[in-house]
Design a protein around this motif. Structure first.
Motif, PDB file in Angstrom:
ATOM      1  N   VAL A   1       0.858  -1.180   0.000  1.00  0.00           N
ATOM      2  CA  VAL A   1       0.000   0.000   0.000  1.00  0.00           C
ATOM      3  C   VAL A   1       0.897   1.234   0.000  1.00  0.00           C
ATOM      4  O   VAL A   1       1.802   1.349   0.839  1.00  0.00           O
ATOM      5  N   ARG A   2       0.640   2.134  -0.941  1.00  0.00           N
ATOM      6  CA  ARG A   2       1.433   3.348  -1.044  1.00  0.00           C
ATOM      7  C   ARG A   2       0.541   4.576  -1.237  1.00  0.00           C
ATOM      8  O   ARG A   2      -0.336   4.581  -2.091  1.00  0.00           O
ATOM      9  N   ASP A   3       0.778   5.579  -0.413  1.00  0.00           N
ATOM     10  CA  ASP A   3       0.111   6.884  -0.526  1.00  0.00           C
ATOM     11  C   ASP A   3      -1.410   6.729  -0.639  1.00  0.00           C
ATOM     12  O   ASP A   3      -2.051   7.339  -1.487  1.00  0.00           O
ATOM     13  N   LEU A   4      -1.958   5.912   0.258  1.00  0.00           N
ATOM     14  CA  LEU A   4      -3.393   5.632   0.213  1.00  0.00           C
ATOM     15  C   LEU A   4      -4.175   6.746   0.906  1.00  0.00           C
ATOM     16  O   LEU A   4      -3.947   7.052   2.078  1.00  0.00           O
ATOM     17  N   HIS A   5      -5.104   7.330   0.156  1.00  0.00           N
ATOM     18  CA  HIS A   5      -6.027   8.329   0.688  1.00  0.00           C
ATOM     19  C   HIS A   5      -7.435   7.760   0.575  1.00  0.00           C
ATOM     20  O   HIS A   5      -7.757   7.056  -0.386  1.00  0.00           O
TER      21      HIS A   5
ATOM     22  N   LEU B   1     -13.893  -0.618  -0.713  1.00  0.00           N
ATOM     23  CA  LEU B   1     -15.257  -0.360  -0.259  1.00  0.00           C
ATOM     24  C   LEU B   1     -15.546   1.118  -0.028  1.00  0.00           C
ATOM     25  O   LEU B   1     -16.681   1.471   0.268  1.00  0.00           O
ATOM     26  N   VAL B   2     -14.523   1.954  -0.097  1.00  0.00           N
ATOM     27  CA  VAL B   2     -14.708   3.399   0.008  1.00  0.00           C
ATOM     28  C   VAL B   2     -13.911   4.062  -1.117  1.00  0.00           C
ATOM     29  O   VAL B   2     -13.021   3.448  -1.721  1.00  0.00           O
ATOM     30  N   HIS B   3     -14.240   5.326  -1.393  1.00  0.00           N
ATOM     31  CA  HIS B   3     -13.501   6.054  -2.421  1.00  0.00           C
ATOM     32  C   HIS B   3     -12.055   6.216  -1.981  1.00  0.00           C
ATOM     33  O   HIS B   3     -11.776   6.614  -0.851  1.00  0.00           O
ATOM     34  N   ARG B   4     -11.116   5.923  -2.870  1.00  0.00           N
ATOM     35  CA  ARG B   4      -9.704   5.926  -2.511  1.00  0.00           C
ATOM     36  C   ARG B   4      -8.856   6.369  -3.687  1.00  0.00           C
ATOM     37  O   ARG B   4      -9.247   6.238  -4.851  1.00  0.00           O
ATOM     38  N   THR B   5      -7.676   6.879  -3.351  1.00  0.00           N
ATOM     39  CA  THR B   5      -6.658   7.163  -4.345  1.00  0.00           C
ATOM     40  C   THR B   5      -5.332   6.640  -3.803  1.00  0.00           C
ATOM     41  O   THR B   5      -5.189   6.361  -2.613  1.00  0.00           O
ATOM     42  N   GLY B   6      -4.346   6.513  -4.680  1.00  0.00           N
ATOM     43  CA  GLY B   6      -3.064   5.950  -4.296  1.00  0.00           C
ATOM     44  C   GLY B   6      -2.856   4.625  -4.994  1.00  0.00           C
ATOM     45  O   GLY B   6      -3.390   4.386  -6.089  1.00  0.00           O
ATOM     46  N   SER B   7      -2.099   3.732  -4.359  1.00  0.00           N
ATOM     47  CA  SER B   7      -1.778   2.442  -4.959  1.00  0.00           C
ATOM     48  C   SER B   7      -1.948   1.333  -3.929  1.00  0.00           C
ATOM     49  O   SER B   7      -1.461   1.442  -2.796  1.00  0.00           O
TER      50      SER B   7
END
Length: 230
Positions: free
Chosen positions: A4-8, A50-56
């Motif tokens: 997991v990288r830079d997960l928002h 399951l939720v809106h996310r950005t990152g990798s």
């Protein structure tokens, strides 16, 4: 297995996770610790899509951001939510059947589940809705295993359980590790996390504020005082 990288993550306009990084390797238990409300469960939901996310979020090298949750599950990610979400009107065995991803069983069988938790075997034909809280927790853990995951996220499995059942769950987690699974454990009880984990992350305000071994966290009084103790 899981990177997991830079997960928002976001709930509408609410920005909950602020660039989370974590790694999970085969055959290890990693615990995600922190006070209530800091984003631990949101991290699990974000990894699961399951939720809106950005990152990798890489699962065995496959980028899963942008994929729906059911496709992520078919790649080999299992998820045990804090809410358990059993099907109360169906029997124990029917709930386990629904955990399978196809008509053919994976490497985990009904017999394996009943060996891990003999009480489920005794109640195989009982409606899940009349099970005790501990039995329902056993069932939701086993239902996820029936999907044959390689990585499994387990959110607060010991919440509200009697000490005897807590120990059963801890033993179950160790058996998962010994079988080669990678386990991301979200847990409030530090004693359980310290006993079973290979590594731990501590979360605060949507960020990772500590990464290390349980022994390192035990000796870091400042991190425990600032981010874990009430």
């Amino acid at each position: 297995m899981l990177q997991v990288r830079d997960l928002h993550a976001y709930y509408g306009k609410s920005h909950v996770l602020h660039g989370v990084d974590l790694d999970l390797r085969q055959g290890e238990i990693v615990s995600l610790l922190g006070r209530n409300g800091v984003g631990r469960s949101t991290t699990a939901k974000a990894v699961m899509g399951l939720v809106h996310r950005t990152g990798s979020v890489l699962l065995d090298g496959h980028e899963t951001v942008g994929m729906p949750a059911h496709e992520i599950a078919h790649l080999g990610l299992g998820y045990v939510p804090e809410s358990r979400d059993i099907f109360p009107g169906m029997t124990v065995e029917q709930n386990l059947f629904l955990g399978q991803k196809g008509r053919q069983p994976g490497r985990w069988t009904y017999a394996d589940m009943y060996r891990l938790f003999p009480r489920l075997g005794e109640r195989a034909n009982t409606a899940a809705g009349v099970l005790s809280g501990g039995e329902q927790q056993m069932l939701t853990l086993c239902r996820s295993l029936m999907g044959d995951p390689r990585v499994i996220i387990i959110d607060e499995p010991t919440e509200g359980l009697a000490p005897m059942i807590v120990q059963l769950v801890a033993d179950f987690l160790v058996q998962l590790r010994e079988s080669g699974l990678a386990v991301l454990l979200i847990e409030q009880k530090l004693s359980i996390a310290f006993d079973v984990s290979d590594r731990v992350y501590v979360m605060g305000h949507g960020n990772i504020v500590f990464e290390g071994t349980p022994a390192e966290l035990r000796t870091d009084a400042q991190v425990r005082r600032e981010w874990l103790e009430v």
